[in-house]
Design a protein around this motif. Structure first.
Motif, PDB file in Angstrom:
ATOM      1  N   MET A 185       0.969  -1.212   0.122  1.00 21.27           N
ATOM      2  CA  MET A 185       0.120  -0.164   0.117  1.00 21.27           C
ATOM      3  C   MET A 185       1.065   1.080  -0.050  1.00 21.27           C
ATOM      4  O   MET A 185       1.643   1.426   0.856  1.00 21.27           O
ATOM      5  N   GLU A 186       0.616   2.270  -0.922  1.00 18.18           N
ATOM      6  CA  GLU A 186       1.473   3.583  -0.931  1.00 18.18           C
ATOM      7  C   GLU A 186       1.281   4.251   0.191  1.00 18.18           C
ATOM      8  O   GLU A 186      -0.099   4.246   0.460  1.00 18.18           O
ATOM      9  N   LEU A 187       2.093   4.825   0.678  1.00 13.65           N
ATOM     10  CA  LEU A 187       1.701   5.740   1.805  1.00 13.65           C
ATOM     11  C   LEU A 187       1.072   6.887   1.633  1.00 13.65           C
ATOM     12  O   LEU A 187       0.268   7.618   2.462  1.00 13.65           O
ATOM     13  N   ALA A 188       0.926   7.271   0.174  1.00 14.74           N
ATOM     14  CA  ALA A 188       0.253   8.355  -0.005  1.00 14.74           C
ATOM     15  C   ALA A 188      -1.139   8.120   0.074  1.00 14.74           C
ATOM     16  O   ALA A 188      -2.075   8.859   0.138  1.00 14.74           O
ATOM     17  N   TYR A 189      -1.552   6.786   0.191  1.00 15.37           N
ATOM     18  CA  TYR A 189      -3.050   6.342   0.202  1.00 15.37           C
ATOM     19  C   TYR A 189      -3.810   7.044   1.547  1.00 15.37           C
ATOM     20  O   TYR A 189      -5.067   7.252   1.629  1.00 15.37           O
ATOM     21  N   TYR A 190      -2.830   7.230   2.650  1.00 16.18           N
ATOM     22  CA  TYR A 190      -3.303   7.470   3.993  1.00 16.18           C
ATOM     23  C   TYR A 190      -3.778   9.005   3.722  1.00 16.18           C
ATOM     24  O   TYR A 190      -4.403   9.737   4.732  1.00 16.18           O
ATOM     25  N   SER A 191      -3.367   9.880   2.807  1.00 16.59           N
ATOM     26  CA  SER A 191      -3.822  11.082   2.702  1.00 16.59           C
ATOM     27  C   SER A 191      -5.338  11.245   2.623  1.00 16.59           C
ATOM     28  O   SER A 191      -5.768  12.304   2.795  1.00 16.59           O
ATOM     29  N   ASP A 192      -5.960  10.204   2.030  1.00 17.20           N
ATOM     30  CA  ASP A 192      -7.370  10.302   1.957  1.00 17.20           C
ATOM     31  C   ASP A 192      -7.958  10.561   3.517  1.00 17.20           C
ATOM     32  O   ASP A 192      -9.103  11.167   3.712  1.00 17.20           O
ATOM     33  N   PRO A 200       6.677   4.274  10.607  1.00 17.13           N
ATOM     34  CA  PRO A 200       6.405   3.378   9.425  1.00 17.13           C
ATOM     35  C   PRO A 200       7.114   2.134   9.821  1.00 17.13           C
ATOM     36  O   PRO A 200       8.107   1.870  10.166  1.00 17.13           O
ATOM     37  N   GLN A 201       6.188   0.891   9.030  1.00 14.14           N
ATOM     38  CA  GLN A 201       6.765  -0.244   9.417  1.00 14.14           C
ATOM     39  C   GLN A 201       6.495  -1.039   8.152  1.00 14.14           C
ATOM     40  O   GLN A 201       5.464  -0.867   7.283  1.00 14.14           O
ATOM     41  N   MET A 221       4.654  -0.826   2.781  1.00 11.28           N
ATOM     42  CA  MET A 221       4.892   0.020   4.066  1.00 11.28           C
ATOM     43  C   MET A 221       3.541   0.315   4.519  1.00 11.28           C
ATOM     44  O   MET A 221       2.435   0.712   4.025  1.00 11.28           O
ATOM     45  N   HIS A 222       3.481   0.311   6.138  1.00  9.56           N
ATOM     46  CA  HIS A 222       2.308   0.651   6.845  1.00  9.56           C
ATOM     47  C   HIS A 222       2.642   1.606   7.702  1.00  9.56           C
ATOM     48  O   HIS A 222       3.622   1.663   8.453  1.00  9.56           O
ATOM     49  N   LEU A 223       1.695   2.561   8.268  1.00  9.99           N
ATOM     50  CA  LEU A 223       1.725   3.473   9.237  1.00  9.99           C
ATOM     51  C   LEU A 223       1.305   3.117  10.309  1.00  9.99           C
ATOM     52  O   LEU A 223      -0.056   2.904  10.707  1.00  9.99           O
ATOM     53  N   ALA A 224       2.171   2.623  11.440  1.00 14.73           N
ATOM     54  CA  ALA A 224       1.786   2.095  12.766  1.00 14.73           C
ATOM     55  C   ALA A 224       1.636   3.127  13.505  1.00 14.73           C
ATOM     56  O   ALA A 224       2.630   3.984  13.855  1.00 14.73           O
ATOM     57  N   ASP A 225       0.640   3.666  14.317  1.00 11.15           N
ATOM     58  CA  ASP A 225       0.418   4.546  15.257  1.00 11.15           C
ATOM     59  C   ASP A 225       0.606   3.910  16.592  1.00 11.15           C
ATOM     60  O   ASP A 225      -0.096   2.839  16.914  1.00 11.15           O
ATOM     61  N   HIS A 226       0.895   4.755  17.577  1.00 13.84           N
ATOM     62  CA  HIS A 226       0.738   4.261  19.154  1.00 13.84           C
ATOM     63  C   HIS A 226       0.189   5.515  19.822  1.00 13.84           C
ATOM     64  O   HIS A 226       0.818   6.147  20.674  1.00 13.84           O
ATOM     65  N   PRO A 227      -1.068   5.759  19.444  1.00 15.21           N
ATOM     66  CA  PRO A 227      -1.845   6.736  20.198  1.00 15.21           C
ATOM     67  C   PRO A 227      -2.122   6.840  21.515  1.00 15.21           C
ATOM     68  O   PRO A 227      -2.518   5.516  21.905  1.00 15.21           O
ATOM     69  N   MET A 266       0.630  12.290   8.268  1.00 16.45           N
ATOM     70  CA  MET A 266       1.635  11.640   7.327  1.00 16.45           C
ATOM     71  C   MET A 266       1.292  11.312   6.075  1.00 16.45           C
ATOM     72  O   MET A 266       2.131  11.423   5.071  1.00 16.45           O
ATOM     73  N   GLY A 267       0.195  11.102   5.743  1.00 19.14           N
ATOM     74  CA  GLY A 267      -0.401  10.518   4.296  1.00 19.14           C
ATOM     75  C   GLY A 267      -0.393  11.850   3.614  1.00 19.14           C
ATOM     76  O   GLY A 267      -0.054  11.820   2.325  1.00 19.14           O
ATOM     77  N   LEU A 268      -0.820  12.963   4.051  1.00 24.39           N
ATOM     78  CA  LEU A 268      -0.967  14.218   3.339  1.00 24.39           C
ATOM     79  C   LEU A 268       0.421  14.700   3.149  1.00 24.39           C
ATOM     80  O   LEU A 268       0.909  15.077   1.921  1.00 24.39           O
TER      81      LEU A 268
END
Length: 209
Positions: A1-8, A91-92, A109-115, A128-130
């Protein structure tokens, strides 16, 4: 999955509000959870307290789009950087739920958050996606719909950077409005020309007398 996908994620959140119409659909925890899409684990963390926090992040993300749409690249980047600093991600490499025909993981690549809360997790991924979208495609790819009073955010993925509206519906409405405006202008000019011709003919007739 492209990281830019997360911009949505950023677009979905920004567009829960339509300032020009006085509308705001971010009114319940259920709406907050729907914004996460298939990320059900993250969505379950949402509580009533996230409503106010989500609205705050939404305003800051809209400010990024407004700066980009207004041509102020440095401001857009600075506003986005402030979000990235406040809401970091890790990023993982991941292969979950994605397998090839031989059953091997399709690594991506996947964005792992630890909120600490749902808002922090969503804001981290959206920012990050944006950021990836902005650096990959350019600041001018972030826009706000030109169809008044819409002003929804959108990401321009056209080949010639020509997008101006958030949807086909808004594009059609704007084109119809422009067509009607041209017709009114033509009618006004025709009427004005007719009056001028009448006046000239009257003046000529008076001169002949």
């Amino acid at each position: 999955m492209e990281l830019a996908y997360y911009s949505d994620y950023a677009v979905r959140l920004v567009n829960t509000e339509e300032p020009g119409r006085g509308k705001d659909s971010l009114t319940s925890v259920d709406v907050v959870r729907e914004l996460f899409g298939p990320s059900q684990d993250a969505a379950r963390r949402a509580t009533d307290a996230d409503l106010t926090r989500f609205r705050s992040v939404r305003a800051r993300l809209r400010a990024v789009f407004e700066a980009a749409d207004g041509g102020d690249e440095e401001l857009a980047v600075n506003l986005l950087n402030s979000l990235l600093l406040e809401f970091p991600v890790s990023p993982q490499i991941s292969g979950h739920d994605h397998r090839d025909d031989d059953g091997r993981p399709l690594w991506h690549m996947h964005l792992a958050d630890h909120p600490s809360n749902a808002t922090a997790g969503y804001a981290a991924i959206a920012a990050m996606g944006l950021a990836f979208h902005l650096t990959e495609y350019g600041v001018d790819r972030l826009g706000l719909c030109e169809a008044s009073p819409c002003r929804n955010a959108y990401l321009d993925t056209s080949t010639n950077r020509s997008r101006r509206y958030c949807s086909d519906r808004c594009a059609t409405r704007a084109n119809v409005a422009a067509y009607r405006a041209r017709k009114r202008l033509e009618a006004d000019r025709s009427e004005s020309t007719g009056r001028t011709d009448d006046s000239a003919q009257q003046a000529s007739a008076n001169g002949e007398r």
